[in-house]
Write a protein that holds these residues in place. Structure first.
Motif, mmCIF file in Angstrom:
data_model
loop_
_atom_site.group_PDB
_atom_site.id
_atom_site.type_symbol
_atom_site.label_atom_id
_atom_site.label_comp_id
_atom_site.label_asym_id
_atom_site.label_seq_id
_atom_site.Cartn_x
_atom_site.Cartn_y
_atom_site.Cartn_z
ATOM 1 N N MET A 70 0.965 -1.341 -0.020
ATOM 2 C CA MET A 70 -0.067 0.044 0.103
ATOM 3 C C MET A 70 0.850 1.104 -0.028
ATOM 4 S SD MET A 70 -3.152 -0.876 2.897
ATOM 5 C CE MET A 70 -3.833 0.739 2.660
ATOM 6 N N GLU A 71 0.200 2.327 -0.329
ATOM 7 C CA GLU A 71 1.089 3.376 -0.454
ATOM 8 C C GLU A 71 1.555 3.834 1.186
ATOM 9 O OE1 GLU A 71 -1.955 3.138 -1.509
ATOM 10 O OE2 GLU A 71 -2.123 3.907 -3.619
ATOM 11 N N HIS A 182 -2.476 5.733 7.055
ATOM 12 C CA HIS A 182 -3.913 6.059 7.744
ATOM 13 C C HIS A 182 -4.398 7.068 6.981
ATOM 14 C CE1 HIS A 182 -3.411 3.594 11.559
ATOM 15 N NE2 HIS A 182 -2.124 3.964 11.533
ATOM 16 N N VAL A 183 -3.740 7.495 6.028
ATOM 17 C CA VAL A 183 -4.106 8.699 4.947
ATOM 18 C C VAL A 183 -5.606 8.368 4.617
ATOM 19 C CG1 VAL A 183 -3.099 7.824 3.282
ATOM 20 C CG2 VAL A 183 -3.665 10.109 3.273
ATOM 21 N N TYR A 184 -5.878 7.211 4.262
ATOM 22 C CA TYR A 184 -7.093 6.593 3.576
ATOM 23 C C TYR A 184 -8.448 6.552 4.410
ATOM 24 C CZ TYR A 184 -3.260 5.195 0.542
ATOM 25 O OH TYR A 184 -2.299 5.400 -0.041
ATOM 26 N N ARG A 185 -8.049 6.970 5.683
ATOM 27 C CA ARG A 185 -9.224 6.920 6.613
ATOM 28 C C ARG A 185 -10.084 8.296 6.493
ATOM 29 N NH1 ARG A 185 -6.711 6.404 12.410
ATOM 30 N NH2 ARG A 185 -8.587 7.143 12.889
ATOM 31 N N TYR A 186 -9.192 9.300 5.875
ATOM 32 C CA TYR A 186 -9.951 10.593 5.894
ATOM 33 C C TYR A 186 -10.450 11.266 4.284
ATOM 34 C CZ TYR A 186 -7.301 10.788 10.329
ATOM 35 O OH TYR A 186 -6.673 10.285 11.405
ATOM 36 N N LYS A 206 0.926 9.700 -5.912
ATOM 37 C CA LYS A 206 0.795 8.888 -7.167
ATOM 38 C C LYS A 206 -0.275 8.033 -6.997
ATOM 39 C CE LYS A 206 5.312 7.832 -7.588
ATOM 40 N NZ LYS A 206 6.527 7.308 -8.110
ATOM 41 N N GLY A 207 -0.379 7.467 -5.714
ATOM 42 C CA GLY A 207 -1.355 6.387 -5.780
ATOM 43 C C GLY A 207 -2.866 6.950 -5.671
ATOM 44 N N VAL A 208 -2.863 8.085 -4.859
ATOM 45 C CA VAL A 208 -4.121 8.708 -4.862
ATOM 46 C C VAL A 208 -4.845 9.234 -6.045
ATOM 47 C CG1 VAL A 208 -5.443 10.556 -3.574
ATOM 48 C CG2 VAL A 208 -3.967 9.103 -2.408
ATOM 49 N N TRP A 213 -8.361 8.267 -7.174
ATOM 50 C CA TRP A 213 -9.464 9.334 -7.658
ATOM 51 C C TRP A 213 -10.235 8.721 -8.877
ATOM 52 C CZ3 TRP A 213 -6.768 14.558 -7.626
ATOM 53 C CH2 TRP A 213 -6.825 15.184 -6.513
ATOM 54 N N LYS A 214 -9.572 7.927 -9.560
ATOM 55 C CA LYS A 214 -10.611 7.473 -10.710
ATOM 56 C C LYS A 214 -11.435 6.384 -10.202
ATOM 57 C CE LYS A 214 -6.509 8.067 -13.972
ATOM 58 N NZ LYS A 214 -5.342 7.300 -14.645
ATOM 59 N N LYS A 215 -11.213 5.761 -8.992
ATOM 60 C CA LYS A 215 -12.195 4.702 -8.604
ATOM 61 C C LYS A 215 -13.156 5.262 -7.591
ATOM 62 C CE LYS A 215 -8.509 1.289 -9.174
ATOM 63 N NZ LYS A 215 -7.778 0.356 -8.538
ATOM 64 N N GLY A 216 -12.894 6.695 -7.330
ATOM 65 C CA GLY A 216 -13.923 7.453 -6.419
ATOM 66 C C GLY A 216 -13.567 7.094 -4.894
#
Length: 459
Positions: A70-71, A182-186, A206-208, A213-216
């Protein structure tokens, strides 16, 4: 008797230390695809300041990627050519992964220490044997690309596992978790990197922006801050080349998925006007007794606080007050509160597909005059790099970070947009900056507005 209670916990620990870390650690064979050497172009005879390693990580013919991560994750590297020890005495070094999980390469950026006996310096010297200097100009190419030839078909494939001495270039132990994941919790996140601590931030961005973003997926809003010396710009060319690309991806995404920008700005302006008229400014709007008579607080399913009046059945995101001095009580105030609620709900609905990325670079050791655009500057010079970044709408500020104003601006932005927001602050770098961020998170957090949650990783 306490020894018997320790046995269940000691068994997996002993297995990890004596079995996995001795016999199985680093058994994953990762092919080294490319090596980049970043340094001062005016001093080609000196060792590089940073080296970039790219390992082949594309899906193989069996439909499996060599390494799933994961990122924000990091890995351990061991270089047999530098360290000849065996077993538990092998020298393993942790580095943050800079690439995104969906990329075909796994990238690691390593800061080279100047001392000749340091591990990073020995690795850099070893890898530079693959990039000998030109006999005439004495300059190196600065990049090496490695291939493996199939002995049966003669076909070349990108990546090479074994070095010239017949040993693996690198043994890889990965992946390992880190606070930055933990960035993906927000929904909203502040990414802060200092020096080489920017590597997890690069992976996350780069991952986000390139994939999530393309997957919402979250986070929808990223605020990236990087603190570095101006003299280090030439060392971080790999990052500076990435930033304009990310801003371009943001623009393309919003043109395709985002709402009407002028409409969003108009609604944001109207919300600010209504909040000012209602005297909504945070906890100071609430009297000593809590809320005005009849008002109560409640939470939505996703944890956002709203307010409702048990007498009139009104509801609002804004903290109810008696209004500023001279305001008309009663129906006019309720009408404005209803308008504020409706405008905020419309703003959220209109901006669902919209994404934002702000990039702010704080360059120490320079003045405002040193970060002005210079169209005549050479592209590879410090002035040329600064000019290209400014043209890409990257914000560059001279001196040390002014965290107080940055946190205040972010809090006001999301108080206007959502009424209440939880912002994740992900930091990787020196403990001194981490302490400053912690202080700002505590000072600027508001239970009725924006809350800041710090996740730090000190170097």
């Amino acid at each position: 008797m306490w020894v018997f209670w320790c046995i269940p916990a000691l068994i997996p620990y002993v297995i990890d230390r004596l079995v996995i870390r001795i016999f199985y650690r680093g058994n994953k064979r990762m092919a080294l695809a490319r090596v980049y050497f970043w340094g001062d172009p005016a001093k080609p005879d000196r060792p590089p300041n940073v080296i970039t390693l790219q390992f082949d990580n594309k899906v193989n013919d069996k439909g499996v990627k060599p390494l799933l991560y994961m990122e924000g994750h990091y890995l351990y590297l061991q270089c047999p050519a530098v360290d000849n020890t065996r077993g538990p005495l092998r020298e393993w070094h942790p580095f943050t992964i800079s690439s995104a999980p969906d990329e075909q390469v796994l990238e690691v950026n390593i800061r080279v220490m100047p001392h000749k006996d340091s591990w990073t310096r020995k690795v850099a010297d070893y890898l530079q044997l693959l990039d000998p200097p030109d006999p005439v100009t004495k300059k190196r190419k600065g990049m090496v690309e490695l291939f493996t030839r199939n002995p049966q078909t003669g076909e070349l494939t990108l990546g090479k596992v074994l070095g010239p001495d017949g040993r693996q270039f690198f043994r890889v132990d990965a992946p390992h978790g880190a606070p930055s994941q933990h960035v993906y919790r927000y929904r909203t996140c502040m990414l802060v990197g200092a020096g080489i601590g920017v590597t997890p931030c690069a992976s996350i961005m780069k991952g986000v922006i390139g994939y999530r973003w393309k997957k919402g997926f979250s986070p929808s809003h990223l605020h990236f801050f990087w603190v570095a010396r101006r003299s280090d710009l030439s060392t971080f060319k790999w990052l500076l080349a990435l930033l304009p690309q990310l801003k371009l991806e943001e623009k393309k995404h919003n043109e395709h998925y985002g709402g009407d920008e002028q409409q969003l700005q108009a609604m944001e302006s109207r919300v600010k006007v209504l909040r000012n008229e209602l005297g909504v400014g945070g906890p100071s709007s609430v009297g000593a007794s809590g809320l005005p008579p009849g008002w109560q607080s409640a939470k939505t399913e996703d944890g956002h606080t709203y307010y409702w009046n048990s007498q009139t059945q009104e509801r609002t995101w804004a903290v109810p007050t008696a209004g500023p001095p001279g305001a008309l009580p009663g129906q006019d105030m309720r009408a404005k509160q209803d308008e504020l609620l409706q405008t905020q709900e419309s703003l959220v609905a209109a901006s669902i597909g919209n994404r934002s990325l702000t990039i702010t670079l704080y360059l120490t050791g320079c003045k405002d005059a040193d970060i002005q655009p210079d169209p005549s500057a050479a592209p590879d010079s410090e002035a040329g790099l600064i000019t290209k970044l400014l043209e890409s709408k990257v914000i560059i500020k001279a001196g040390r970070p002014r965290w107080d104003s940055e946190f205040t601006q972010i809090a006001e932005t999301y108080n206007t947009m959502y009424g209440k927001e939880e912002v994740g602050v992900v930091f990787c770098g020196a403990p001194l900056i981490a302490a400053a961020l912690k202080e700002q998170c505590e000072e600027k957090s508001d239970v009725n507005g924006t809350l800041f949650r710090l996740h730090k990783e000190n170097f």
